[in-house]
Design a protein around this motif. Sequence first.
Motif, short mmCIF file in Angstrom:
data_model
loop_
_atom_site.label_atom_id
_atom_site.label_comp_id
_atom_site.label_asym_id
_atom_site.label_seq_id
_atom_site.Cartn_x
_atom_site.Cartn_y
_atom_site.Cartn_z
N THR A 19 13.00 -3.99 -1.14
CA THR A 19 12.45 -3.61 -2.44
C THR A 19 11.29 -2.65 -2.19
OG1 THR A 19 10.87 -5.43 -2.55
CG2 THR A 19 13.07 -5.85 -3.42
N GLY A 20 10.49 -2.44 -3.20
CA GLY A 20 9.36 -1.51 -3.09
C GLY A 20 8.37 -1.85 -2.00
N TYR A 21 8.22 -3.14 -1.69
CA TYR A 21 7.26 -3.53 -0.66
C TYR A 21 7.74 -4.70 0.21
CZ TYR A 21 6.16 -7.34 -3.86
OH TYR A 21 6.25 -8.44 -4.67
N GLY B 234 0.78 -1.23 0.00
CA GLY B 234 0.00 0.00 0.00
C GLY B 234 0.81 1.28 0.00
N ILE B 235 2.13 1.18 -0.04
CA ILE B 235 2.96 2.38 -0.12
C ILE B 235 3.14 2.72 -1.60
CG2 ILE B 235 5.23 3.38 0.35
CD1 ILE B 235 5.39 1.54 2.81
N ASP B 236 2.71 3.91 -1.99
CA ASP B 236 2.74 4.28 -3.41
C ASP B 236 4.15 4.48 -3.95
OD1 ASP B 236 -0.03 4.17 -3.66
OD2 ASP B 236 -0.28 6.26 -3.04
N ASP B 237 5.01 5.10 -3.17
CA ASP B 237 6.38 5.36 -3.62
C ASP B 237 7.22 4.10 -3.42
OD1 ASP B 237 9.01 6.17 -4.03
OD2 ASP B 237 8.88 7.92 -2.71
N LYS B 238 7.59 3.46 -4.52
CA LYS B 238 8.29 2.17 -4.45
C LYS B 238 9.73 2.29 -3.97
CE LYS B 238 4.66 0.06 -5.51
NZ LYS B 238 3.86 -0.24 -4.35
N LYS B 239 10.26 3.50 -3.84
CA LYS B 239 11.61 3.69 -3.32
C LYS B 239 11.59 4.05 -1.83
CE LYS B 239 13.34 5.26 -7.76
NZ LYS B 239 13.89 6.39 -8.52
N TYR B 240 10.41 4.30 -1.29
CA TYR B 240 10.28 4.81 0.07
C TYR B 240 10.90 3.90 1.13
CZ TYR B 240 8.31 6.70 4.32
OH TYR B 240 8.16 7.22 5.57
N LEU B 241 10.56 2.63 1.12
CA LEU B 241 11.07 1.71 2.15
C LEU B 241 12.59 1.65 2.13
CD1 LEU B 241 8.72 -1.43 2.15
CD2 LEU B 241 8.98 0.28 3.95
N ALA B 242 13.17 1.48 0.96
CA ALA B 242 14.62 1.37 0.85
C ALA B 242 15.31 2.66 1.27
CB ALA B 242 15.03 0.99 -0.56
N LYS C 148 10.09 -2.71 12.86
CA LYS C 148 8.81 -2.33 13.48
C LYS C 148 8.40 -0.92 13.03
CE LYS C 148 6.65 -2.09 18.05
NZ LYS C 148 6.87 -2.33 19.49
N ALA C 149 9.34 -0.01 12.97
CA ALA C 149 9.05 1.35 12.51
C ALA C 149 8.59 1.35 11.06
CB ALA C 149 10.28 2.24 12.70
N ALA C 150 9.21 0.53 10.22
CA ALA C 150 8.81 0.43 8.81
C ALA C 150 7.38 -0.10 8.70
CB ALA C 150 9.78 -0.47 8.05
N ILE C 151 7.06 -1.10 9.50
CA ILE C 151 5.70 -1.66 9.49
C ILE C 151 4.70 -0.60 9.95
CG2 ILE C 151 4.18 -3.36 10.60
CD1 ILE C 151 6.74 -5.22 10.66
N GLN C 152 5.02 0.09 11.04
CA GLN C 152 4.12 1.13 11.55
C GLN C 152 3.93 2.23 10.51
OE1 GLN C 152 6.37 1.66 15.25
NE2 GLN C 152 4.51 1.16 16.39
N CYS C 153 4.99 2.58 9.82
CA CYS C 153 4.92 3.59 8.78
C CYS C 153 3.99 3.12 7.66
CB CYS C 153 6.32 3.88 8.26
SG CYS C 153 6.36 5.23 7.09
N THR D 125 14.09 5.13 3.19
CA THR D 125 13.80 5.55 4.56
C THR D 125 14.37 4.60 5.60
OG1 THR D 125 11.76 6.53 3.73
CG2 THR D 125 11.94 6.28 6.12
N PHE D 126 14.34 3.29 5.33
CA PHE D 126 14.73 2.32 6.35
C PHE D 126 15.92 1.43 5.96
CE2 PHE D 126 10.19 3.21 6.84
CZ PHE D 126 10.18 3.67 8.14
N GLY D 127 16.24 1.37 4.69
CA GLY D 127 17.26 0.44 4.19
C GLY D 127 18.61 0.57 4.86
N GLN D 128 19.11 1.78 5.03
CA GLN D 128 20.43 1.99 5.62
C GLN D 128 20.50 1.57 7.08
OE1 GLN D 128 23.27 3.02 4.20
NE2 GLN D 128 22.36 3.22 2.19
N ASP D 129 19.42 1.76 7.81
CA ASP D 129 19.41 1.51 9.26
C ASP D 129 18.99 0.10 9.64
OD1 ASP D 129 20.14 4.18 9.69
OD2 ASP D 129 18.05 4.82 9.64
N LEU D 130 18.46 -0.65 8.68
CA LEU D 130 17.86 -1.95 8.98
C LEU D 130 18.87 -3.04 9.32
CD1 LEU D 130 14.82 -2.68 8.91
CD2 LEU D 130 15.25 -3.78 6.76
N GLY D 131 20.02 -2.99 8.69
CA GLY D 131 21.01 -4.06 8.88
C GLY D 131 21.11 -4.88 7.61
N LYS D 132 21.43 -6.16 7.77
CA LYS D 132 21.62 -7.05 6.61
C LYS D 132 20.26 -7.53 6.10
CE LYS D 132 24.77 -10.20 6.74
NZ LYS D 132 25.61 -11.33 7.18
#
Length: 144
Positions: free
Chosen positions: A112-114, A91-99, A130-135, A101-108
């Motif tokens: 992708t887009g979803y 449901g996130i329209d911007d397919k780059k958003y997750l990577a 958890k923050a990515a899911i809440q977002c 916003t959270f990609g650098q801090d997530l770890g290994k």
Amino acid sequence: MTVQEQIEQYIATQPEPKQSEMRELHDMMSALMPACQLWFLDGKDEKGKIVSNPNVGYGSRSIQYANGKTREFYQIGMSANTTGISVYILGIDDKKYLAQTFGQDLGKASVTGYCIKFKTLADIKVDVLKAAIQCGIGQTGISH
């Protein structure tokens, strides 16, 4: 068999430590979305052919297709894969958003887009997941 029983059975079939980690994620999702609709998809199409890994879904959102048809589907999903666990945030329209916003801090993890894919919870920062899911829950505007 109820959806909750199907979910429990699916998680129970996973080898350790994946089984324990999927239980931990299931508990986390249930705490984040306590009144949500639960889904279990066995990965088979209407003809019984395996088309995906089985997956557990949380919440509900309406998907509109190009032809105008709509259908209900889960908002957050989880599945075991050959190398670890995948968490789907739909449901996130911007397919780059997750990577971005959270990609650098997530770890290994592969982001992708979803989908956030990782081998084990020890490889990632669970609080960032958890923050990515809440977002993702917040962006769809659906309350749970």
